[in-house]
Design an enzyme around this catalytic site. Structure first.
Site, PDB file in Angstrom:
ATOM      1  N   GLU A 183       5.664  -3.591  12.796  1.00 41.87           N
ATOM      2  CA  GLU A 183       4.828  -2.885  11.828  1.00 41.87           C
ATOM      3  C   GLU A 183       5.337  -3.282  10.453  1.00 41.87           C
ATOM      4  O   GLU A 183       6.442  -2.919  10.047  1.00 41.87           O
ATOM      5  CB  GLU A 183       4.872  -1.377  11.987  1.00 41.87           C
ATOM      6  CG  GLU A 183       3.782  -0.754  11.118  1.00 41.87           C
ATOM      7  CD  GLU A 183       3.879   0.743  10.985  1.00 41.87           C
ATOM      8  OE1 GLU A 183       2.995   1.432  11.518  1.00 41.87           O
ATOM      9  OE2 GLU A 183       4.827   1.222  10.343  1.00 41.87           O
ATOM     10  N   CYS A 233       4.484   2.356   3.881  1.00 45.20           N
ATOM     11  CA  CYS A 233       3.620   1.197   4.121  1.00 45.20           C
ATOM     12  C   CYS A 233       2.155   1.569   4.258  1.00 45.20           C
ATOM     13  O   CYS A 233       1.279   0.732   4.009  1.00 45.20           O
ATOM     14  CB  CYS A 233       4.097   0.420   5.344  1.00 45.20           C
ATOM     15  SG  CYS A 233       4.317   1.445   6.814  1.00 45.20           S
TER      16      CYS A 233
END
Length: 482
Positions: A251, A285
């Protein structure tokens, strides 16, 4: 003063050999030394991997789903009992708001309970391919897993990989961020005291450099790597693991667009944009970084957004009045400040966030900023900035909104803001993002998978699919008619 140690083969150690190195963890709100950590080397990584491999090969852990479920439930209960103490340290070492810290720990507790349930439901399947001939497809633990973590959400990001890895029956080696290693140690202590867990099932090695990570990438005894961090580092991991063909769950970075249509509830939308963009001072993020606004509403949204961002109270995470904490360190604060210098020279700045004076000047605090950008090639649109800096753009129709939203290599998360649910669904289907929210942002759950497209990585975390990277399928063929 707390010192974060290595966890290897069931023991908390400083180092496995001589030449001990001790690093300092800084409180980003004050600039003071807040904790220490044992700075590991490849020697510690090698010992940790060997311990994890022994535990995987020589214990019943991978064949004990009921035990794993009970262990994860007890892990959750102990984490819940220590959440206030851990939240205090998370605020101290990370700089985030205390409510953000408690929310993060709560998410970790939920994740542990969710995967405790799945641990007892790892079903394969059997089919009769022709009379008397059977294929059994068995789901088995993938092996030894490495979990490499950043500093921005050390509890959630640890547990969302650790919980499915343990539920699947894997053993693990964790490489936490040195800045928040004390927090990770405290979380692991909630499980390491459980005598039912064989030594070596969980290991952790802290480092300030890259030798440990490099060893984990190159070791043939590591079967899976679960990494959360920047796209640049994720690509290096992919390169370094290629010779051993490890399974990867990556990720990576994000550049989340929020697509705002003129029919949206403007007050609720602006409040949602601020919350979604300023979470953890923009150091997430999935945080909103780009605000795309339809022409008819652009001026009104820009005006309201400036006012709302200007009103955000920046301050220490342990102050209940604070609405946004600091960045992880002064270097990153100065990086964002320099970006705003560039913006003032090259773009239209609607709000310039400054470094506060007074008591906050010693810390990594900076106020929110808003920059108007239309050039899709601009670094303000194309690069992950990771701070409290929003870009606002305008669009004239749905096609242009989708084109702009998809104009970067990132594809982790996005949101659509409109009173027309059919429109939101239509736009979401065209966005190249792993998650799209409607009239909200950053709604994350243990039950719902998340992950990225393109430079935002691959693999999925959370949900039933979160187990897939830690399981493999074995085909066993047998006959009953001979």
């Amino acid at each position: 003063m707390q010192t974060a140690k290595q966890l290897i083969d069931g023991r908390w150690l400083t180092h496995v050999s001589g030449g001990e190195r001790i690093g300092q963890a800084i409180n980003p709100a004050t600039g003071d030394v807040a904790a220490l950590f044992c700075d590991g080397t490849a020697a510690e990584a090698e010992a940790a991997v060997a311990a994890a491999l022994r535990a995987f090969d020589n214990t019943a852990w991978k064949r004990s789903p009921r035990l794993r479920a009970e262990v994860l439930l007890d892990f959750a209960a102990k984490l819940d009992a220590r959440k206030e103490e851990i939240a205090d340290w998370l605020v101290t070492l990370n700089g985030k708001l205390r409510r953000e810290a408690l929310g993060e720990i709560g998410a970790g507790i939920s994740e542990l309970r969710y995967y405790a349930g799945l641990a007892r439901n790892l079903f394969g399947r059997v089919l009769e391919v022709e009379p008397g001939c059977y294929s059994s497809l068995d789901r088995e633990a993938a092996g030894v897993c490495a979990i490499i973590l950043p500093w921005n959400a050390p509890v959630t990001l640890l547990v969302r990989s650790l919980a499915p890895a343990l539920a699947a029956g894997c053993t693990v080696v964790i490489k936490p961020a040195c800045q928040t290693a004390v927090v990770n140690n405290m979380v692991l202590e909630c499980m390491t005291g459980d005598t039912r867990v064989p030594a070596g099932v969980i290991n952790s090695v802290i480092e300030s450099g890259a030798d440990v990570s490099r060893y984990l990438c190159e070791s043939p005894d590591i079967d899976v790597i679960s990494f959360t961090g920047s796209s640049a580092v994720g690509k290096l991991i992919a390169q370094n693991t290629a010779p051993t063909l490890k399974r990867l769950s990556l990720e990576l970075g994000g550049k989340a667009p929020a697509v705002v249509f003129a029919d949206a509830d403007m007050d609720k939308t602006v409040a949602g944009l601020v919350a979604g963009g300023m979470v953890m001072a923009g150091q997430q993020c999935t945080a909103i970084t780009r605000v795309l606004v339809e022409d008819a509403a652009y001026d009104a949204v820009a005006q309201k957004l400036v006012a709302a961002l200007k009103a955000v109270k920046v301050g220490p995470g342990n102050d209940p009045a604070s609405q946004m904490g600091c960045l992880i360190d002064v270097r990153n604060r100065d990086r964002i400040n320099a970006l705003m210098d560039t913006a003032q020279a090259t773009q239209r700045v609607l709000l310039r966030g400054n470094v506060p004076g007074g008591a906050l000047a010693r810390g990594a605090f900076i106020e929110p900023s808003l920059v108007e950008v239309q050039d899709l090639s601009s670094d303000f649109i194309q690069k992950e900035l990771f701070g409290p800096l929003l870009v606002i753009e305008r669009f004239s129709n749905e096609d242009e909104a989708v084109t702009r939203a998809n104009a970067t290599r990132f594809g982790l998360a996005a949101s659509v803001w409109s009173s027309d649910m059919k429109k939101s669904r239509r736009i979401a289907a065209r966005l190249r993002s792993g998650t799209v929210w409607s009239n909200s942002h950053n709604r994350l759950f243990a039950e719902a998978e998340t992950g990225g497209f393109r430079d935002s990585g691959y693999g999925r975390l959370h949900g039933a699919e979160g187990l897939n990277d830690f399981l493999q399928t074995k085909h066993f063929y047998f006959e009953t008619n001979s």
